[in-house]
Design a protein around this motif. Structure first.
Motif, PDB file in Angstrom:
ATOM      1  N   PRO A   3       0.818  -1.224   0.000  1.00  0.00           N
ATOM      2  CA  PRO A   3       0.000   0.000   0.000  1.00  0.00           C
ATOM      3  C   PRO A   3       0.848   1.269   0.000  1.00  0.00           C
ATOM      4  N   SER A   4       1.976   1.248   0.755  1.00  0.00           N
ATOM      5  CA  SER A   4       2.841   2.430   0.783  1.00  0.00           C
ATOM      6  C   SER A   4       3.477   2.677  -0.577  1.00  0.00           C
ATOM      7  N   ILE A  76      -5.591  13.385   3.800  1.00  0.00           N
ATOM      8  CA  ILE A  76      -5.584  12.632   5.056  1.00  0.00           C
ATOM      9  C   ILE A  76      -6.775  12.998   5.937  1.00  0.00           C
ATOM     10  N   GLN A  79      -9.382  10.907   4.427  1.00  0.00           N
ATOM     11  CA  GLN A  79      -8.984   9.490   4.375  1.00  0.00           C
ATOM     12  C   GLN A  79      -7.854   9.270   5.383  1.00  0.00           C
ATOM     13  N   PRO A  80      -8.171   9.259   6.665  1.00  0.00           N
ATOM     14  CA  PRO A  80      -7.130   9.177   7.700  1.00  0.00           C
ATOM     15  C   PRO A  80      -6.256   7.944   7.603  1.00  0.00           C
ATOM     16  N   GLU A  81      -6.725   6.896   6.943  1.00  0.00           N
ATOM     17  CA  GLU A  81      -5.928   5.681   6.812  1.00  0.00           C
ATOM     18  C   GLU A  81      -4.660   5.903   5.985  1.00  0.00           C
ATOM     19  N   LEU A  82      -4.622   6.999   5.221  1.00  0.00           N
ATOM     20  CA  LEU A  82      -3.431   7.307   4.432  1.00  0.00           C
ATOM     21  C   LEU A  82      -2.243   7.704   5.294  1.00  0.00           C
ATOM     22  N   ARG A  83      -2.507   8.237   6.467  1.00  0.00           N
ATOM     23  CA  ARG A  83      -1.428   8.756   7.310  1.00  0.00           C
ATOM     24  C   ARG A  83      -0.387   7.685   7.613  1.00  0.00           C
ATOM     25  N   GLU A  84      -0.831   6.498   7.930  1.00  0.00           N
ATOM     26  CA  GLU A  84       0.111   5.452   8.330  1.00  0.00           C
ATOM     27  C   GLU A  84       0.958   4.949   7.164  1.00  0.00           C
ATOM     28  N   LEU A  85       0.574   5.304   5.927  1.00  0.00           N
ATOM     29  CA  LEU A  85       1.371   4.901   4.775  1.00  0.00           C
ATOM     30  C   LEU A  85       2.552   5.820   4.545  1.00  0.00           C
TER      31      LEU A  85
END
Length: 392
Positions: A3-4, A76, A79-85
């Motif tokens: 994903p990253s 982000i 779509q907060p899930e992008l932060r961890e990428l």
């Protein structure tokens, strides 16, 4: 791809698209094709995920971002899930700095918001970013509606004769009926403009900004075989696409002519005051096609819009010289901005008192400022303004 890694690839593709929008380069779709051609290791799932990220950013930001990274950082919030990428992992984007700049703003650039036609309210503007439907036109010279409906029973009949909608994602190019010219992919709005132009049964037609010939082909299918359609343009690449299309559609009444920019009048002198109908499908901002080409918002600036409207005026004036008395000029733009639509019609009529507006009788669209307005929200089409004017 992880994903990253997909996110990093999306950032890199966005950088290409941002640069092309700034420098008037290739379209986002063409850039995507080139991008993936150079990265053959990306599987179909990777390509789909990367495109979804890229187009999420393009649709979200009305003003052109400074970079792909800033555009993605701006997503982000939604779509907060992008932060961890953004973890700095191998092949992924670098970790986020606390003071790093982030893209923000609305879907529509502030400077454009107030320029829309008065009928385009907030629900209308939201619909400009919906997914565009797949419309087709049946070519009666090569097939019948019954044959096409038999091949695609899921087809839904639309408001105009021989027009249908197919489910999004339907593959057509590998089908025999498509290869044999039985159908053309064409938005219902474009079909409506050709339908309005064909209403007076013109014998000699000039399609002044023919491009790849979509409306010329539609006119050829709607007019008698003894009519003549001259498809003209200054873009050699786009004009060259007409010949194989007209052969496939058996449109033997279309001729093409390449015009030299700035010298169009000389090339068309033999048609002066001789055409029954001239179609001016003018270059424009493309605000009505944002569903298909959302990056157009990143290309248009106030200065470019000013130059575009000046070109539209010149093309209307040029086209009008080719119309014979009693003939018609159809002016169209895939734009929902007043400055490119109603303003242009009214200014033309002020400059040319020997012309009058002709009522357009169609089952779609709304009367607006001496023309007709089509929009995604109201009509399910791309956004268009067009008018039909008669030379007295």
């Amino acid at each position: 791809m992880t994903p990253s890694a997909r996110l990093q690839a999306a950032i890199e593709m966005l950088d290409w698209i941002i640069a092309a929008a700034r420098d008037n380069g290739a379209s986002a779709d063409n850039i995507a094709k080139k991008f993936f051609k150079e990265r053959r290791y990306a599987g179909s799932g990777d390509r789909r995920a990367i495109r979804e990220l890229v187009y999420a950013a393009i649709r979200r930001w009305g003003d052109r971002p400074e970079s792909g990274r800033q555009a993605m950082l701006g997503l982000i919030t939604e779509q907060p899930e992008l932060r961890e990428l953004f973890g700095g992992s191998q092949y992924g984007p670098a970790a986020i700095d606390a003071d790093e700049p982030v893209t923000s703003g609305a879907q529509i650039p502030d400077w454009l918001t107030s320029r829309f036609a008065s009928l385009i309210d907030e629900p209308e503007k939201i619909a400009l970013f919906d997914r565009a439907p797949l419309h087709i036109r049946v070519n009666g010279q090569r097939s019948t509606d019954l044959e096409v409906r038999s091949a695609w029973p899921e087809a839904t009949a639309l408001a105009l004769p021989h027009s249908y909608e197919l489910p999004a994602g339907t593959q057509l190019e590998d089908k025999i009926l498509f290869q044999e010219g039985a159908i053309e992919i064409q938005d219902l709005g474009s079909q409506a403009i050709a339908f309005a132009g064909a209403a007076s049964k013109p014998t000699l037609v000039l399609d002044l900004c023919a491009g790849a010939g979509g409306k010329s082909l539609a006119l050829a299918a709607m007019l008698p075989s003894d009519s003549k359609i001259i498809a003209a343009d200054t873009d050699r690449g786009r004009l060259s696409r007409i010949d194989p299309r007209k052969r496939r559609a058996s449109a033997r009444n279309i001729e093409t002519i390449l015009l030299a920019p700035g010298q169009e009048l000389e090339s068309l002198a033999y048609l002066r005051a001789g055409c029954d109908m001239v179609l001016v499908d003018a270059p424009c901002s493309g605000t009505g096609t944002w569903r298909r080409n959302p990056e157009l918002r990143w290309r248009m600036t106030p200065k470019r819009l000013e130059h575009t409207t000046e070109l539209q005026q010149r093309l209307m004036d040029l086209g009008s010289e080719m119309v014979k008395p009693g003939g018609r000029l159809v002016y169209a733009v895939c734009s929902l901005l007043d400055v490119e639509g109603g303003n242009q019609t009214e200014r033309f009529l002020d400059r040319h008192p020997g012309w009058r507006e002709i009522s357009i009788d169609l089952p779609i669209g709304r009367p607006y400022r001496r023309g007709l307005l089509l929009s995604p929200y109201h009509d399910g089409t791309d956004g268009f303004y067009f008018t039909c004017l008669e030379k007295l």
